[in-house]
Design an enzyme around this catalytic site. Structure first.
Site, mmCIF file in Angstrom:
data_model
loop_
_atom_site.group_PDB
_atom_site.id
_atom_site.type_symbol
_atom_site.label_atom_id
_atom_site.label_comp_id
_atom_site.label_asym_id
_atom_site.label_seq_id
_atom_site.Cartn_x
_atom_site.Cartn_y
_atom_site.Cartn_z
ATOM 1 N N ASP A 1 8.151 -11.408 8.694
ATOM 2 C CA ASP A 1 9.187 -11.651 9.703
ATOM 3 C C ASP A 1 10.534 -11.094 9.241
ATOM 4 O OD1 ASP A 1 10.184 -12.579 12.088
ATOM 5 O OD2 ASP A 1 10.519 -14.617 11.369
ATOM 6 N N HIS B 1 11.067 -2.248 12.304
ATOM 7 C CA HIS B 1 9.601 -2.228 12.193
ATOM 8 C C HIS B 1 9.149 -1.032 11.345
ATOM 9 C CE1 HIS B 1 9.416 -5.572 14.847
ATOM 10 N NE2 HIS B 1 9.776 -4.918 15.939
ATOM 11 N N LEU C 1 -9.583 -4.327 -3.117
ATOM 12 C CA LEU C 1 -8.743 -5.242 -2.326
ATOM 13 C C LEU C 1 -9.259 -5.245 -0.901
ATOM 14 C CD1 LEU C 1 -5.992 -6.894 -1.918
ATOM 15 C CD2 LEU C 1 -5.045 -4.726 -1.127
HETATM 16 C C1 FPP Z 1 8.324 -9.716 12.912
HETATM 17 O O1 FPP Z 1 9.691 -9.379 12.793
HETATM 18 C C2 FPP Z 1 7.486 -8.550 12.723
HETATM 19 C C3 FPP Z 1 6.575 -8.078 13.626
HETATM 20 C C4 FPP Z 1 6.314 -8.721 14.928
HETATM 21 C C5 FPP Z 1 5.828 -6.841 13.380
HETATM 22 C C6 FPP Z 1 5.293 -6.631 11.989
HETATM 23 C C7 FPP Z 1 4.940 -5.195 11.909
HETATM 24 C C8 FPP Z 1 5.176 -4.378 10.869
HETATM 25 C C9 FPP Z 1 5.710 -4.827 9.568
HETATM 26 C C10 FPP Z 1 4.914 -2.928 11.075
HETATM 27 C C11 FPP Z 1 3.766 -2.272 10.463
HETATM 28 C C12 FPP Z 1 2.573 -3.070 10.125
HETATM 29 C C13 FPP Z 1 1.470 -2.527 9.512
HETATM 30 C C14 FPP Z 1 0.326 -3.410 9.159
HETATM 31 C C15 FPP Z 1 1.389 -1.099 9.185
HETATM 32 P P1 FPP Z 1 10.654 -9.672 14.018
HETATM 33 O O2 FPP Z 1 10.709 -8.463 14.862
HETATM 34 O O3 FPP Z 1 10.223 -10.913 14.727
HETATM 35 O O4 FPP Z 1 12.013 -9.897 13.265
HETATM 36 P P2 FPP Z 1 13.196 -10.876 13.703
HETATM 37 O O5 FPP Z 1 12.705 -12.279 13.512
HETATM 38 O O6 FPP Z 1 14.277 -10.530 12.735
HETATM 39 O O7 FPP Z 1 13.541 -10.550 15.121
#
Ligand code: FPP
Length: 250
Positions: free
Chosen positions: A21, A38, A132
């Protein structure tokens, strides 16, 4: 020899799951659009996998897209799907060369057919790897997982393969998308919630919440989470003194 109840005392956790997150906040703090966060998050994924391999963690499960994330603005959803597809394309070979077995858990039928095909390809390519196990939770929800396991058991009862008396914690567990309990659950970004991640599999996990935003979570940050885990006493419902006796073989 240590008993299984003492596994967390100084051992590396077998199964680490991460709620990644804070990508949006990371980008917004830099005056960038959320998608940049992201993209930076995808780079942090590579760092976490590298460190997990180095540490000898056996299973790493990453929450990449929840069943609720479809509610985000359409442009963010499609950017995330594109990023996932590009990441799979770019990293497949390196993952395979490093002995990583990739699996996607979640309701895959709702994903774009091209992404489903890519997933099937990387799963097949890496199926024989054992260093892994990397599980990517994509369109995953803990409630969905529990419901699909119920449905699978109900189907087995309908076909006569099982009777209601055969339903047990074990038979239920075996129908889940992920049948390995989580030892350590990490959440970045500082929020104290499970967000419908691995509800059943986290029944006895240790929880580590850090304010570090996911794109800043590097190898050293994973080491700090593992050090936290190694200081925990995993009691599984027992008392400390029972565990000490168990450890001393009394
Ligand atoms: C939450 O942060 C994150 C996500 C919903 C997406 C996670 C995706 C990645 C890390 C990208 C790539 C993944 C892989 C497996 C290659 P948020 O957007 O909710 O952040 P915020 O709470 O600050 O708004």
């Amino acid at each position: 020899m240590q008993s299984t109840s003492l596994q967390g005392a100084d051992a590396v956790p077998r199964h680490v799951a991460i709620i990644m997150d804070g990508n949006g906040r990371w980008a917004e703090a830099r005056g960038m659009i959320r998608v940049r966060g992201h993209q930076a998050g995808a780079r942090a994924v590579t760092a976490a996998i590298t460190e997990a391999v180095r540490l000898g963690i056996k299973t790493l499960t990453l929450f990449a897209f929840s069943s609720e994330n479809w509610k985000r603005p359409r442009a963010e959803v499609s950017a995330l799907m594109q990023l996932l597809s590009e990441s799979i394309k770019r990293e497949s070979k390196a993952l395979h060369d490093n002995g990583v077995r990739v699996r996607v858990i979640g309701e895959k039928s709702a994903l774009a057919p091209a992404l489903q095909k890519q997933i099937a390809e990387v799963e097949e390519l890496t199926a024989g790897n054992t260093r892994l196990k990397l599980n990517i939770a994509l369109n995953y929800g803990g409630k969905w997982d529990i419901v699909q396991a119920c449905r699978a058991l109900a189907h087995k009862i309908q076909t006569g393969e099982l009777t209601p008396a055969d339903i047990s914690e074990e038979s239920f567990h075996n129908e889940l998308a992920l049948t390995e309990d989580v030892d350590l659950l990490i959440r970045t970004g500082g929020e104290m919630r499970i967000s419908n991640f691995l509800l059943w599999q986290c029944a006895y996990s240790e929880f580590y919440v850090t304010k570090t935003l996911w794109p800043d979570f590097d190898g050293a940050a994973l080491d700090a989470a593992i050090a936290f885990y190694q200081r925990r006493e995993r009691r599984f419902g027992m008392t400390s003194s029972q565990l000490r006796k168990d450890k001393d073989g009394v």
